[in-house]
Write an enzyme that holds these catalytic residues in place. Structure first.
Site, PDB file in Angstrom:
ATOM      1  N   ASN A 167      11.630  57.012  53.309  1.00 27.50           N
ATOM      2  CA  ASN A 167      10.343  57.707  53.444  1.00 27.50           C
ATOM      3  C   ASN A 167       9.919  57.663  54.917  1.00 27.50           C
ATOM      4  OD1 ASN A 167       7.478  57.998  53.667  1.00 27.50           O
ATOM      5  ND2 ASN A 167       7.301  57.743  51.466  1.00 27.50           N
TER       6      ASN A 167
ATOM      7  N   ASP B 208       7.167  59.074  56.248  1.00 18.92           N
ATOM      8  CA  ASP B 208       5.733  59.380  56.446  1.00 18.92           C
ATOM      9  C   ASP B 208       5.164  58.708  57.695  1.00 18.92           C
ATOM     10  OD1 ASP B 208       5.755  60.721  54.060  1.00 18.92           O
ATOM     11  OD2 ASP B 208       4.665  59.180  52.944  1.00 18.92           O
ATOM     12  N   HIS B 209       5.580  57.454  57.917  1.00 20.75           N
ATOM     13  CA  HIS B 209       4.913  56.690  58.980  1.00 20.75           C
ATOM     14  C   HIS B 209       5.433  57.000  60.382  1.00 20.75           C
ATOM     15  CE1 HIS B 209       2.317  55.107  56.090  1.00 20.75           C
ATOM     16  NE2 HIS B 209       3.320  54.672  55.355  1.00 20.75           N
TER      17      HIS B 209
ATOM     18  N   ARG C  10      -1.966  60.223  67.768  1.00 22.31           N
ATOM     19  CA  ARG C  10      -2.228  60.755  69.103  1.00 22.31           C
ATOM     20  C   ARG C  10      -2.388  62.276  69.125  1.00 22.31           C
ATOM     21  NH1 ARG C  10      -0.964  58.277  74.116  1.00 22.31           N
ATOM     22  NH2 ARG C  10      -2.024  56.287  74.049  1.00 22.31           N
TER      23      ARG C  10
ATOM     24  N   HIS D 292       5.642  62.469  51.831  1.00 22.47           N
ATOM     25  CA  HIS D 292       4.466  62.643  50.975  1.00 22.47           C
ATOM     26  C   HIS D 292       3.507  63.583  51.686  1.00 22.47           C
ATOM     27  CE1 HIS D 292       1.072  60.467  48.526  1.00 22.47           C
ATOM     28  NE2 HIS D 292       1.015  61.767  48.406  1.00 22.47           N
TER      29      HIS D 292
ATOM     30  N   ARG E 132       0.251  64.630  51.688  1.00 22.83           N
ATOM     31  CA  ARG E 132      -1.021  64.244  51.064  1.00 22.83           C
ATOM     32  C   ARG E 132      -2.025  65.381  51.166  1.00 22.83           C
ATOM     33  NH1 ARG E 132      -1.790  58.492  50.139  1.00 22.83           N
ATOM     34  NH2 ARG E 132      -3.927  59.130  49.736  1.00 22.83           N
TER      35      ARG E 132
ATOM     36  N   ARG F 101      -2.853  63.348  56.164  1.00 23.87           N
ATOM     37  CA  ARG F 101      -3.040  62.291  57.172  1.00 23.87           C
ATOM     38  C   ARG F 101      -1.762  61.988  57.955  1.00 23.87           C
ATOM     39  NH1 ARG F 101      -3.827  56.945  53.404  1.00 23.87           N
ATOM     40  NH2 ARG F 101      -5.532  58.185  52.573  1.00 23.87           N
TER      41      ARG F 101
ATOM     42  N   GLU G  83       6.892  64.158  47.751  1.00 25.00           N
ATOM     43  CA  GLU G  83       5.857  63.522  46.930  1.00 25.00           C
ATOM     44  C   GLU G  83       4.562  64.319  47.042  1.00 25.00           C
ATOM     45  OE1 GLU G  83       7.389  58.949  47.673  1.00 25.00           O
ATOM     46  OE2 GLU G  83       5.420  59.569  48.382  1.00 25.00           O
TER      47      GLU G  83
ATOM     48  N   THR H 204      -2.764  53.540  50.790  1.00 24.09           N
ATOM     49  CA  THR H 204      -1.456  54.028  50.348  1.00 24.09           C
ATOM     50  C   THR H 204      -1.550  54.280  48.845  1.00 24.09           C
ATOM     51  OG1 THR H 204       0.910  53.534  50.281  1.00 24.09           O
ATOM     52  CG2 THR H 204      -0.565  51.657  50.058  1.00 24.09           C
ATOM     53  N   THR H 205      -0.450  54.729  48.213  1.00 21.87           N
ATOM     54  CA  THR H 205      -0.510  55.072  46.791  1.00 21.87           C
ATOM     55  C   THR H 205      -0.693  53.814  45.949  1.00 21.87           C
ATOM     56  OG1 THR H 205       1.059  56.790  47.379  1.00 21.87           O
ATOM     57  CG2 THR H 205       0.597  56.504  45.049  1.00 21.87           C
TER      58      THR H 205
ATOM     59  N   GLU I  70       9.901  57.047  38.758  1.00 25.24           N
ATOM     60  CA  GLU I  70      10.006  56.058  39.828  1.00 25.24           C
ATOM     61  C   GLU I  70       9.035  54.942  39.471  1.00 25.24           C
ATOM     62  OE1 GLU I  70       9.973  57.446  43.899  1.00 25.24           O
ATOM     63  OE2 GLU I  70       9.240  55.500  44.602  1.00 25.24           O
TER      64      GLU I  70
ATOM     65  N   HIS J 270       8.023  51.302  46.591  1.00 23.44           N
ATOM     66  CA  HIS J 270       6.702  50.987  47.137  1.00 23.44           C
ATOM     67  C   HIS J 270       6.603  49.505  47.512  1.00 23.44           C
ATOM     68  CE1 HIS J 270       2.481  51.163  48.147  1.00 23.44           C
ATOM     69  NE2 HIS J 270       2.630  52.466  48.148  1.00 23.44           N
TER      70      HIS J 270
HETATM   71  N1  PXP Z   1       7.662  55.790  46.489  1.00 23.52           N
HETATM   72  C1  PXP Z   1       6.505  56.474  46.376  1.00 23.52           C
HETATM   73  C2  PXP Z   1       6.312  57.342  45.177  1.00 23.52           C
HETATM   74  C3  PXP Z   1       5.514  56.393  47.373  1.00 23.52           C
HETATM   75  O1  PXP Z   1       4.362  57.083  47.239  1.00 23.52           O
HETATM   76  C4  PXP Z   1       5.784  55.628  48.524  1.00 23.52           C
HETATM   77  C5  PXP Z   1       4.782  55.578  49.638  1.00 23.52           C
HETATM   78  O2  PXP Z   1       4.458  56.856  50.075  1.00 23.52           O
HETATM   79  C6  PXP Z   1       7.007  54.954  48.608  1.00 23.52           C
HETATM   80  C7  PXP Z   1       7.921  55.028  47.570  1.00 23.52           C
HETATM   81  C8  PXP Z   1       7.382  54.138  49.805  1.00 23.52           C
HETATM   82  O3  PXP Z   1       6.548  53.019  49.883  1.00 23.52           O
HETATM   83  P1  PXP Z   1       6.620  52.110  51.192  1.00 23.52           P
HETATM   84  O4  PXP Z   1       6.191  52.964  52.318  1.00 23.52           O
HETATM   85  O5  PXP Z   1       5.662  51.010  50.888  1.00 23.52           O
HETATM   86  O6  PXP Z   1       8.033  51.647  51.318  1.00 23.52           O
END
Ligand code: PXP
Length: 242
Positions: free
Chosen positions: A7, A9-10, A18, A43, A45, A49, A70, A100-101, A151, A194
């Site tokens: 993932n 996202d980060h 920034r 994801h 969102r 974000r 996601e 977070t979720t 999941e 997660h």
């Molecule tokens: N699985 C799902 C469905 C999630 O929503 C997320 C976080 O967006 C993750 C896995 C990954 O979680 P983490 O970033 O804590 O590893």
């Protein structure tokens, strides 16, 4: 062999902090795929974000593995997924104020809406996965809603102190639900994710019924330290060229 969906996202969180164009999620995905990721999870969102709509379309063109998109189980987000047509869509619960979720999707309570999204997405050729807590009623509702995959939310397990009784109980619950789900619904694909870190991932990775793990935050966090030395050296070389 277990699969690892990364993932990213980060990576986008860092960019959005920034409002600049780097770090590139396209490059991040390419590196993850080269390193052995079996898929890239993002994801989109509702509050946008981190991942942006343009990222989703760009990644769809460049990924060489698969996209696991996601989304909240809403009509508007489903419409986006129907345009993108990712290989996999994972429907997740979403609250704007959460960090977070938090917790799994309550498929039992929102059955009609989830089933509607799942039907539309499946007919567009996407594999539908539902992000749920380790609970038999949620698994059964997911199957009845037309999901090909679930999941299991490992967040509670991950939040427990490593090695604590509470964590062992959370692990046991996940193991039991995976075993029960595989016996009851042999065709159902079981994924998990997660909060997984280098410290807590192995016990989950050893659960035989789990097909794929989705990990994001801890991989991006580890990457900071794995790469920080070279990043500083790179700048020193530019500032003080020989
Ligand atoms: N699985 C799902 C469905 C999630 O929503 C997320 C976080 O967006 C993750 C896995 C990954 O979680 P983490 O970033 O804590 O590893």
């Amino acid at each position: 062999m277990k699969k690892l969906g990364v993932n990213i996202d980060h990576v986008a969180t860092l960019r959005q902090a920034r409002g600049v164009a780097y770090p590139s999620v396209i490059e991040a995905a390419r590196i993850c795929e080269t390193a052995g990721a079996s898929g890239i999870t993002i994801h989109l969102r509702e509050d946008r974000r981190h991942i942006q709509d343009a990222d989703v379309y760009e990644l769809k063109k460049t990924l060489t593995t698969k996209m696991n998109l996601e989304l909240a189980a809403t009509d508007a987000m489903t419409e986006i997924a129907l345009k993108v047509r990712p290989e996999q869509v994972c429907l997740v619960p979403e609250k704007r104020e959460e960090l977070t979720t938090e917790g799994g999707l309550d498929v039992v309570s929102h059955f009609d809406q989830v089933a509607k999204c799942a039907r539309l997405l499946s007919s567009a050729g996407c594999e539908v996965s539902l992000f749920i807590d380790a609970d038999q009623d949620q698994v059964t509702a997911s199957v009845n809603a037309g999901a090909q995959a679930i999941e299991i939310h490992t967040g509670h397990y991950a939040d427990c102190l490593n090695g604590s009784e509470e964590q062992l109980a959370a692990l046991d619950k996940i193991k039991k639900i995976c075993h029960w789900a595989k016996i009851t619904y042999p065709k159902l694909i079981i994924n998990a994710g997660h909060g997984l870190t280098r410290q807590n991932v192995q016990a989950i990775a050893q659960i035989p019924e789990i097909h794929e793990l989705n990990i994001g935050h801890a991989i991006v966090a580890d990457a900071v330290f794995v790469g920080l030395k070279d990043a500083v050296k790179g700048f020193i070389n530019l500032i003080y060229p020989e």
